[in-house]
Enzyme design. Structure first.
Site, PDB file in Angstrom:
ATOM      1  N   ALA A  65     -27.631 -35.244 -42.113  1.00  0.00           N
ATOM      2  CA  ALA A  65     -26.397 -34.760 -42.729  1.00  0.00           C
ATOM      3  C   ALA A  65     -25.904 -35.802 -43.730  1.00  0.00           C
ATOM      4  O   ALA A  65     -26.321 -36.957 -43.694  1.00  0.00           O
ATOM      5  CB  ALA A  65     -25.355 -34.529 -41.646  1.00  0.00           C
ATOM      6  N   GLY A 104     -28.698 -34.418 -38.242  1.00  0.00           N
ATOM      7  CA  GLY A 104     -28.464 -33.010 -38.572  1.00  0.00           C
ATOM      8  C   GLY A 104     -29.739 -32.282 -38.967  1.00  0.00           C
ATOM      9  O   GLY A 104     -29.861 -31.073 -38.764  1.00  0.00           O
ATOM     10  N   GLU A 107     -31.186 -31.325 -35.779  1.00  0.00           N
ATOM     11  CA  GLU A 107     -30.320 -30.366 -35.075  1.00  0.00           C
ATOM     12  C   GLU A 107     -30.462 -28.945 -35.627  1.00  0.00           C
ATOM     13  O   GLU A 107     -30.391 -27.976 -34.883  1.00  0.00           O
ATOM     14  CB  GLU A 107     -28.861 -30.845 -35.143  1.00  0.00           C
ATOM     15  CG  GLU A 107     -28.645 -32.084 -34.278  1.00  0.00           C
ATOM     16  CD  GLU A 107     -27.278 -32.705 -34.470  1.00  0.00           C
ATOM     17  OE1 GLU A 107     -27.040 -33.281 -35.553  1.00  0.00           O
ATOM     18  OE2 GLU A 107     -26.442 -32.592 -33.559  1.00  0.00           O
ATOM     19  N   GLU A 127     -27.708 -41.198 -34.274  1.00  0.00           N
ATOM     20  CA  GLU A 127     -26.257 -41.234 -34.519  1.00  0.00           C
ATOM     21  C   GLU A 127     -25.536 -42.425 -33.896  1.00  0.00           C
ATOM     22  O   GLU A 127     -24.576 -42.926 -34.466  1.00  0.00           O
ATOM     23  CB  GLU A 127     -25.602 -39.932 -34.027  1.00  0.00           C
ATOM     24  CG  GLU A 127     -25.805 -38.748 -34.962  1.00  0.00           C
ATOM     25  CD  GLU A 127     -27.137 -38.045 -34.779  1.00  0.00           C
ATOM     26  OE1 GLU A 127     -27.986 -38.559 -34.027  1.00  0.00           O
ATOM     27  OE2 GLU A 127     -27.324 -36.977 -35.386  1.00  0.00           O
TER      28      GLU A 127
END
Ligand code: NAD
Length: 706
Positions: A65, A104, A107, A127
């Site tokens: 992300a 992300g 994910e 993360e």
């Protein structure tokens, strides 16, 4: 003009494809989310579709992300809606991955029904290194695929895994070869032929055997050891555990709540600052835009010692041929054998194949003649730390180097302006200060003199990229940025062991606070004699303090040189780097303290950390004010990348703003009252900022017109 779409809906017969292209690394940002949402709508309108493939063009699948959005409003809900929409499609959805799939990026793949990848794809949920937890479903969907234990191991290690590991863990269905788009379409058709359909991760339940109290306790204990002073790893445990009792929708809501709590912590702010600070260092505001980097196709190194060898490896790894010059055949043979040995250990650890080693070694040539430097675009001098010797070498380089070649020195302490004066081309002379071991440590201090040209600076800043270094530009001063700040930090640590703190107490306090390694253990590793020789040479610069660095002197005078002879601040067994407490060392320090009249007393961990870090910060602020560094965050990068400062604290100056400059000033003045003003003088800028009630960040923003 219509902006190019970052995600398009395409089709191949009955198979729909969502194809993303957001160079350079397919970061999921606002436009990707928008375009993906629209492309999904489009696909949903194609009623004859039997399966959907999600893939990316370019070098990688979604790499993660957009961390740049961290500072803005929370986006988790948007991610949740989008990923749920993918998961809820009524036909099978296949993620086809390649490259580096992190955060992300992984994910979104978990929200797909099947996952395939090319060989050499890497996957991770890193993360916690940013002080947060996976926030786009990772903590809820991953345990539904591989269980709580393995999910937490993945999140807590923060390290990427390869395709083989991903298959064993159980979140990757198949490794495919060849053209990914073709392979994915073939895979989709096979699924359909086999009658395999929709397989939503969210509809699975978590295997409770993977979340027994024993497992959770083991992982919690491990996280406590690995992450002192941190909260994100424990929040991750809380979030992943919730997947065992909550349905997906509720679990995702809890995840959002927890990730947004994480983002507000100092730990996350520090880690995000460290992340962006590293990306800033190559920007040099005062370099004219006309400055051009010269191409570097070959390099030369003078001196095949510890540093020369490590630097040669950096060039060979970058595919740049390099010639190393030594004074004797014996020195050369020893240097090349060391390099070969370093590569051998990489082969042993599976980091390199034997062929790759041979290929890299073939790029490294040894020579005894400076004439062999004639074609080098960059020459780095790494001989003994001696001004006369270095000047002689630079005068010689002036004769042999081609016009425009960059002439660099790896000196740690010498005046590079003076070294440059030995040549007729001072504009080409620059410092390239690598850190030991040079092939491992990411930091490169690039030191410009009064006369270094803009082109030379640009060349070296750009060269750092293939060399895989984080460059930080500094101006000439004793110790540049990093070692100059080290002086006060180490001074306090050494003084405290004279005052009666044990080496282990000092190092443990610093390590518990977050330093990668306590400073006294670092000195043992580097060799105490090395430090003492530098102290002797620079004694004239030191304040008239008879206790200054006396811990080092006392140990070296007693024949304790550090790890190299098995005894320094600690005792070591042969072939083992474990630190053992040594009463003999402590006795030597006590005796020296008695001789110097240093009073013995107790120290708290708090005092140890405070004295070391305040000395560090105060000098950092001086360096900032003097313009030795381009910006405050560069100073942070030097200590994060070169000295094991905890990234989650952002760096020394970010940390100063975190605890508040008034507290920093108060601390410096407190120690001034106790120890006198010789070492404890607040930096003028520190006093000014406290008076004006400003932070370093505010001062920086004003100064750079932001
Ligand atoms: N060791 C560190 O941790 C470290 C870190 C950063 C910078 N530095 C700096 O790097 C430089 C080299 O340090 P080192 O630790 O690699 O030293 P070292 O003693 O390991 O190696 C120096 C090498 O230079 C060779 N040499 C001497 N004179 C020469 C000449 N005229 N021509 C060619 N070769 C010659 C020597 O034979 C020796 O092999 C020094 O300036 C030092 O301050 C060292």
């Amino acid at each position: 003009m219509e902006q190019k779409k970052t995600v398009t809906a395409q089709r191949d017969g009955e198979i729909a494809l969502l194809v993303a292209n957001n160079p350079p690394v397919n970061t999921i940002n606002a436009s990707v989310r928008n375009d993906l949402g629209r492309a999904l709508d489009e696909i949903r309108s194609w009623t004859d579709i039997k399966a959907v493939v999600l893939l990316c063009e370019g070098s990688t699948f979604f790499s993660g992300a957009d961390i740049g959005e961290f500072a803005g409003p929370p986006r988790e809900e948007e991610y949740r809606r989008l990923f749920n929409a993918i998961e809820n499609l009524s036909v099978p959805v296949i993620a086809a991955m390649h490259g580096t799939v992190l955060g992300g990026g992984l994910e979104i793949a978990l929200a797909c029904h099947y996952r395939i990848a090319l060989p050499r794809t890497r996957f991770g949920l890193p993360e916690v290194t940013l002080g947060i937890i996976p926030g786009a479903g990772g903590t809820q969907r991953m345990p539904r695929l591989i269980g709580v234990e393995k999910t937490l191991e993945l999140i807590l290690s923060a390290r990427p895994v390869d395709t083989a590991q991903a298959k064993t863990l159980g979140f990757l269905d198949e490794v495919v070869e060849g053209d990914l788009r073709e392979a994915a379409i073939t895979y989709a058709r096979k699924l359909l032929a086999d009658g395999r359909g929709v397989r939503r991760t969210g509809e699975r339940s978590v295997d409770p055997a993977t979340a027994t109290p024993e497992i959770i306790e083991r992982l919690t204990e491990q996280a406590k050891r690995q992450y002192p002073n941190r909260t994100a790893p424990f929040t991750a445990i809380e979030a992943v555990l919730a997947s065992t009792r909550l349905p997906l929708a509720e679990g995702l809501e809890l995840e959002t709540e927890l990730v947004n709590k994480c983002k507000k912590t100092d730990e996350s702010k520090g880690a995000v600052h460290a992340f962006f600070a590293e990306r800033e260092t190559r920007k040099i505001p005062d370099l004219p835009s006309t400055a051009v980097a010269r191409p570097v196709k070959s390099a030369g190194i003078i001196g095949a010692g510890t540093m020369g060898g490590g630097i040669a490896i950096c060039f060979a790894n970058a595919g740049i041929p390099v010639t190393i010059i030594e004074v004797s055949q014996e020195g050369l043979d020893r240097g090349l054998a060391n390099i070969s040995g370093i590569y051998d250990s990489m082969v042993e650890r599976g980091r390199l194949t034997a062929e790759e080693k041979e290929q890299r070694m073939s790029l490294i040539k040894g020579s005894l003649s400076y004439d062999d430097l004639r074609d080098a675009d960059v020459i780095i001098e790494a001989v003994f730390e001696n001004m006369e010797l270095k000047k002689r070498i630079f005068a010689k380089l002036d004769e042999v180097a081609k016009p425009g070649a960059v002439l660099a020195t790896n000196t740690s302490t010498l005046d590079i302006d003076e070294i440059a004066s030995a040549t007729k081309r001072p504009e080409d002379v620059i410092g390239m200060h690598f850190f030991s071991p040079a092939n491992v440590m990411p930091l490169l201090e690039v030191v410009r003199t009064q006369r270094t040209s803009a082109d030379t600076i640009r060349t070296v800043m750009d060269l750092s990229k293939p060399l895989r270094k984080t460059p930080v530009l500094a101006r000439v001063c004793y110790g540049f940025i990093g070692n100059r700040m080290m002086e006060g930090y180490a001074r306090e640590a050494e003084r405290m062991v004279l005052e009666g703190a044990t080496p282990r107490q000092v190092d443990t306090a610093l390590e518990r606070w977050g330093m990668a390694m306590g400073i006294l253990a670092v000195f043992d590793m580097a060799g105490l004699d090395v430090g003492v020789n530098i102290h002797k040479e620079h004694a004239h610069r030191y304040p008239p303090d008879p206790t200054y660095y006396q811990a080092d002197f006392a140990l070296v005078e007693a024949g304790r040189l550090g790890q190299k002879n098995g005894k320094g601040y600690y005792r070591y067994e042969p072939g083992d780097r474990t630190r053992y407490d040594d009463p003999e060392a402590i006795e030597i320090l006590r005796a020296r303290a008695a001789k110097l009249g240093v009073e013995q007393r107790e120290h708290t961990d708090e005092e140890i950390v405070e004295r070391c870090t305040l000395a560090l910060i105060n000098e950092g602020i001086r360096i900032l004010e003097e313009g030795i560094a381009v910006r405050a965050s560069d100073i942070d990068v030097v200590w994060n990348a070169g000295y094991g400062f905890p990234r989650f604290r952002g760096g020394p100056l970010f940390y100063a703003d975190t605890i508040g400059l008034p507290k920093v000033l108060e601390g410096v003045l407190k120690y001034q009252r106790i120890f006198g003003p010789m070492h404890w003088q607040p930096a003028p800028l520190l006093e000014k900022l406290v008076r004006e009630n400003k932070t370093i960040a505010q001062w920086e923003a004003e100064r750079h017109g932001r």
